[in-house]
Design an enzyme around this catalytic site. Structure first.
Site, PDB file in Angstrom:
ATOM      1  N   LEU A 387       0.813  -1.210   0.000  1.00  0.00           N
ATOM      2  CA  LEU A 387       0.000   0.000   0.000  1.00  0.00           C
ATOM      3  C   LEU A 387       0.849   1.263   0.000  1.00  0.00           C
ATOM      4  O   LEU A 387       0.464   2.271  -0.593  1.00  0.00           O
ATOM      5  CB  LEU A 387      -0.938  -0.003   1.219  1.00  0.00           C
ATOM      6  N   ASP A 388       2.001   1.220   0.653  1.00  0.00           N
ATOM      7  CA  ASP A 388       2.865   2.395   0.723  1.00  0.00           C
ATOM      8  C   ASP A 388       3.345   2.784  -0.675  1.00  0.00           C
ATOM      9  O   ASP A 388       3.218   3.939  -1.101  1.00  0.00           O
ATOM     10  CB  ASP A 388       4.053   2.086   1.639  1.00  0.00           C
ATOM     11  N   ASP A 389       3.906   1.821  -1.407  1.00  0.00           N
ATOM     12  CA  ASP A 389       4.340   2.109  -2.771  1.00  0.00           C
ATOM     13  C   ASP A 389       3.184   2.595  -3.624  1.00  0.00           C
ATOM     14  O   ASP A 389       3.314   3.551  -4.398  1.00  0.00           O
ATOM     15  CB  ASP A 389       4.948   0.852  -3.406  1.00  0.00           C
TER      16      ASP A 389
END
Length: 654
Positions: A387-389
């Site tokens: 999710l961060d990327d």
């Protein structure tokens, strides 16, 4: 030039622009031919040490030149305390020290060499190798230094358990899952390293290493849960030899099928070092020759992680092209020159086809109705986008869309947003790879002495996802996802005003991330939650104008921020956080900008030896070689851009 700009000294505006221009040119010069960025990703000594030990475990021909270079690296990073740390200039770590010593001895360093004597004395002075962690104990057992009594029982039959069972591989994190599945096979077969040189490390123990039993309770584990699981381990150890052979064969077959479904070509299972190593050893233990395609391609994946220079070499834990490219793109978009904008679009065009639109990865176990739409951290890792990327990529695409006015990234943005919304956990937060990975009792099993078996929601990832949703126009008033995310962030602020940073070190990283999210969600800068955070950042500024934080801030008995020498990346995070909180005119920001300008090298970049990122708190840290190249540029360009506007408000998510 207004008065707050003048605070950074005479000729400040020209110096600022020159610094931005130099940093932009340097960063653009580091692109790959197809327009993406990828920088070295360095961990501690354990990864190159394990690489050496794997070669000898398999009995591969000795590559004397490569091993000599790895030995040079291992000797250089040895600490003043005689052992090896997890971070630059860090404290002694037992497992890292045992592995580094073992690798150097395997390479051929004499046990009487001064650096080996110092290491051995440091290890023995701290109780010896018996105090190694579980992963190190598995390695020692396979080399015959210790016995299998020293490691937890990991019955491969776990692969056959139903999802409702309290212990199931779907209930642990992606990194633990991919590491454990091939390790389950190894634990069942109990192979012995070939170790042609017959090297051992009995001298690192104060007792006969073959007499060593199970690990003690880890500090994070509760006595109640630990006692329960230790009792279960004793029962399993007694009954494991009686398990039906057909059942074991079926479980091994299922484990191998799990691995092969996720082999991921030359990027390797999970695209991270530990499961790749375990997969290679698994195939070897099952009798597959080196030429067996799955084994051969996984072994090749490990070699692709090597960084080889003239005199040194080390092995990376993984590669970070999507992360590096997305963050560098934000920096050049902030810099804003015509060449920078053109390079940003080329980088985003490189990212578009790397969005996973077809494979429903392991995340779908808990979210079966959500369509794929995320990006992975590495070149390829279809089962494990994060999710961060994804949030960072989507925000960069949206920024480019605003600049260019066309819709070429619309479909990618929409699918990324849809995927992230679908993986929000029930507490309002967002985790890195999964939703609702909240089975905290599993961190008490004997195998989890590292305390990193789970992937629960965290403040920094939640902030990134809220930033993305808010940048795309969602608000607390009209978006349940944003409202729940902001509520999660309000609940998790610490008393002094900071937020925890799971993937970056640590409270500076978390606080920067959350301030960006709250600003994007249109929380007023006057809100107490933002004021307290901004005041905290200002209060921890170093005397040189920058910011730094030590890995010791992750200690279980947290007693507050741990001050450390200034680093360019942590300084940039603090500046970006303060500017998101409306503090662009604060003298602390001017001093931070002055620090970055004053420490920029002639090449336009910044030097950074300290580790500022986190793999697993207290266990594994990372040095992103790109962080000091794009974060300072980002902060300086943001400062320039805000000073040239009337609103002084950051209008994007990060």
């Amino acid at each position: 030039m207004d008065s707050s700009t003048a605070q950074i000294g005479p000729g400040a505006a020209d110096a600022l622009q020159a610094s931005i221009g130099s940093a932009t040119r340097a960063l653009l010069g580091l692109r790959r031919p197809d327009g993406h960025w990828v920088f070295e990703l360095e961990a501690d000594c354990t990864i190159p040490a394990e690489y050496v030990l794997l070669r000898h475990y398999l009995g591969e021909p000795v590559d004397a030149v490569l091993e000599a270079k790895i030995a040079n690296y291992l000797r250089r990073v040895q600490g003043a305390h005689g052992g090896w740390p997890l971070v630059h200039e860090g404290d002694f770590d037992m497992s890292a020290s045992v592995k580094a010593y073992f690798a150097l001895k395997m390479i051929g360093d004499s046990v009487d060499a001064p650096h080996m004597v110092r290491a051995r004395e440091a290890i023995l002075a701290r109780g010896g190798g018996i105090n190694s962690n579980v992963f190190t104990r598995f390695m020692l057992a396979m080399f015959g230094v210790t016995t299998w009594k020293s490691v937890p029982v990991l019955p491969v039959e776990i692969m056959l358990l139903p999802l409702w069972f309290p212990i199931h591989i779907a209930k642990i994190s992606y990194w633990a899952r991919t590491t454990m599945v091939p390790l389950l096979v190894l634990a069942a077969l109990k192979p012995r390293a070939r170790n042609p040189k017959g090297v051992g490390v009995d001298e690192l123990f104060l007792q006969d290493p073959r007499s060593i039993g199970m690990t003690a309770k880890a500090p994070h584990q509760s006595w109640g849960w630990f006692t329960l699981f230790r009792g279960l381990d004793i029962v399993l150890r007694a009954f494991e030899p009686l398990f039906p052979k057909k059942l074991r064969r079926r479980a091994i077959d299922k484990a191998v099928a799990f691995v092969e479904e996720r082999l991921n070509g030359e990027d390797g299972i999970g695209a991270i070092f530990p499961p790749m190593v375990n997969a290679v050893m698994m195939y070897d233990a099952l009798g597959f020759p080196p030429s067996h395609p799955p084994r051969a391609i996984t072994r090749r994946a490990l070699d692709l992680l090597l960084v080889v220079r003239d005199h040194e070499a080390y092995c990376q834990p993984c590669v970070s092209p999507v992360w590096d490219t997305a963050l560098a793109t934000h920096a050049v978009l902030e810099a804003g020159s015509d060449e920078a904008l053109q390079s940003a679009r080329q980088a985003l065009d490189w990212l578009v086809p790397r969005q996973e639109l077809n494979v429903k990865g392991d995340w779908a176990v808990k979210r079966p109705d959500v369509r794929p739409g995320g990006w992975a951290f590495q070149y390829n890792n279809a089962y494990y986008p994060d999710l961060d990327d994804t949030a960072v990529v989507v925000m960069a695409m949206d920024r480019a869309r605003r600049e260019g006015g066309d819709g070429k990234y619309d479909a990618a943005i929409d699918r990324g947003r849809e995927w992230i919304e679908g993986l929000q956990s029930r507490d309002g937060g967002f985790a890195a790879f999964d939703a609702d990975n909240l089975e905290y009792y599993l961190n008490n099993i004997p195998f989890s002495d590292h305390g990193a078996l789970l992937d629960p929601p965290t403040e920094d990832v939640t902030a990134r996802c809220v930033s993305m949703l808010a940048q795309l126009g969602q608000t607390v008033q009209d978006s349940p996802a944003v409202a729940a995310g902001v509520d999660y962030l309000r609940r998790t602020q610490l008393a002094e005003g900071s937020w925890y940073g799971r993937w970056g070190l640590n409270y500076i990283y978390g606080t920067w991330s959350v301030l960006c999210a709250l600003n994007a969600a249109r929380i007023p800068h006057s809100d107490p939650v933002m004021r307290k955070a901004a005041n905290w950042l200002i209060s921890i500024q170093n005397s040189d104008g920058g910011w730094g934080e030590d890995a010791a801030s992750y200690r279980l008995d947290y007693k507050g921020y741990q001050r450390a020498p200034t680093t360019p990346s942590q300084t940039a995070w603090a500046l970006l956080g303060l500017m998101a909180a409306g503090e662009v005119g604060n003298p602390a920001v001017a001093r931070g900008v002055e620090y970055l300008i004053g420490t920029q090298t002639e090449k336009g970049l910044w030097d950074e030896q300290r580790y500022t990122a986190t793999g697993f708190p207290r266990v594994f840290y990372l040095r992103y070689h790109g962080y000091s190249k794009f974060f300072p540029l980002w902060a300086l360009a943001r400062y320039r851009n805000l000073k040239s506007t009337n609103s002084r408000v950051v209008g994007v998510g990060m």
